[in-house]
Design a protein around this motif. Structure first.
Motif: not given
Ligand SMILES: *Cc1c(COP(=O)(O)O)cnc(C)c1O
Length: 361
Positions: A91-93, A117, A166, A191, A193-194, A217, A219-220, A227
């Protein structure tokens, strides 16, 4: 010390005891529009093909530590420039955490706009770094002057800029981002993510600034369960971060499944188009409602501010109607009375609109 509570109080760092754990609400039997997940699964034929692959994959051996095959697939799927390095994270986390662990030290600061975020601040705390949140303007654009001033005063080790942001959903101005990149001595991580829903990216601009990194990522996009995140940028930075990465952080099943699914990226592309169309439809329905401010979105979610009703009550009312969204009221400040809804399937979005109108009546 003979009491467990005394021992915990003595040994666990006060800043860890002082924070609340990241809360994931129970979503059983609810229409789940709280976490920016892609609502669609795969066509049956694809599932069968994937299961065949999994069957052949032994689990007694450690995974490929660098996930070479998957790296190559991701380079293609995400158009990473050939002269840039990449590093994968659970995950990018985990990538945010790796960056923080590599940069942490006395008087080392992580900076991000506020609101943004929440993990940027949480991970700063985990790693013993200071966090500076620079308030966004009222329309959630970057405050150009404040951002530059904060960078000059603080000299942050790293600035995280969620693009789109976010929980606000907007993209930031190129002009301000460029000025941030020029002013910062430390790293600037865009980042993305979207990215799939945004149509804008800094990936092709890697190399223009020696402190620019781009994070993605899956994820989205539709693979939240795997992950898997990715950091792209100059080799000089990434080879240092790679030392902090745990050797087998991308497990065998994730490597195999991500490689397989990204080979069929047409499936995700179609799902993404449907989600973007639904975002437009949902937006058009929401702006027709009275006493709601709807913020523009370049992501797969929409931020709303209730101008008359109370967000806690509306959130609870929606849940009672079987729809789970995200209540941001508790974050306070500029997010008072704000709710965030993830774009779901057409019938889920309809159910949300029906429930919202009922609750607001
Ligand atoms: C969801 C999200 C992430 C986390 O992504 P994972 O890869 O699932 O860890 C990172 N950044 C932003 C801005 C997000 O909204």
């Amino acid at each position: 010390m003979n009491n467990i509570n005394e021992k915990v109080a003595h040994w666990v760092r006060p800043e860890i005891r002082g924070i609340a754990a990241y809360h994931v609400p129970d979503s059983a039997d609810l229409i789940k529009l709280d976490a920016m997940e892609n609502p669609y699964t795969w066509p049956e034929a694809l599932v069968e093909e994937w299961l065949e692959l999994l069957r052949e994959q032994p689990l007694n051996r450690y995974p490929d530590p660098t996930a070479k095959k998957l790296q190559q697939r991701l380079r293609e799927a995400m158009s990473v420039p050939d002269n840039m390095e990449i590093m994968l994270g659970n995950g990018s986390d985990e990538i945010i955490q790796i960056i923080a662990m590599a940069l942490q030290g006395p008087k080392r600061t992580i900076m991000a706009p506020d609101p943004s975020f929440v993990m940027y601040k949480m991970i700063a705390t985990f790693c013993g770094m200071d966090f500076v949140g620079v308030p966004l303007n009222e329309d959630f654009s970057l405050n150009h002057a404040d951002m530059i001033q904060a960078i000059e005063e603080t000299n942050p080790a790293v600035i995280f800029l969620a693009y789109p942001n976010n929980p606000t959903g907007n993209l930031f101005d190129d002009e301000v981002l460029e000025h941030i990149l020029q002013t910062s001595d430390g790293l600037v991580v865009i980042d993305e993510a979207y990215h799939a829903f945004a149509g804008k990216s800094y990936m092709q601009r890697l190399g223009e600034y020696d402190n620019l990194l781009v994070m993605r990522t899956v994820s989205k996009l539709g693979l939240a369960g795997l992950r898997l995140g990715l950091l792209a940028g100059p080799q000089e930075w990434l080879c240092e971060f790679d030392k902090v990465r745990l050797p087998y952080n991308i497990n065998v099943l994730t490597q195999l499944s991500a490689d397989f699914s990204l080979k069929h990226s047409d499936v995700f592309d179609e799902q993404t188009r449907t989600i973007c169309d639904e975002r437009t439809r949902l937006m058009q329905a929401l702006v027709k409602l009275p006493d709601i401010h709807v913020y523009p979105s370049a992501a797969n979610f929409i931020l709303l501010r209730l101008e008359q009703a109370n967000a806690d009550e509306v959130f609870a009312g929606l849940k009672e109607q079987g729809v789970l969204i995200k209540n941001l009221n508790g974050a306070g400040g500029p997010l008072v009375n704000c709710l965030r809804v993830t774009v779901g399937k057409p019938e889920e979005n309809d159910a949300f609109m029906t429930a919202l109108q009922m609750v607001l009546r």
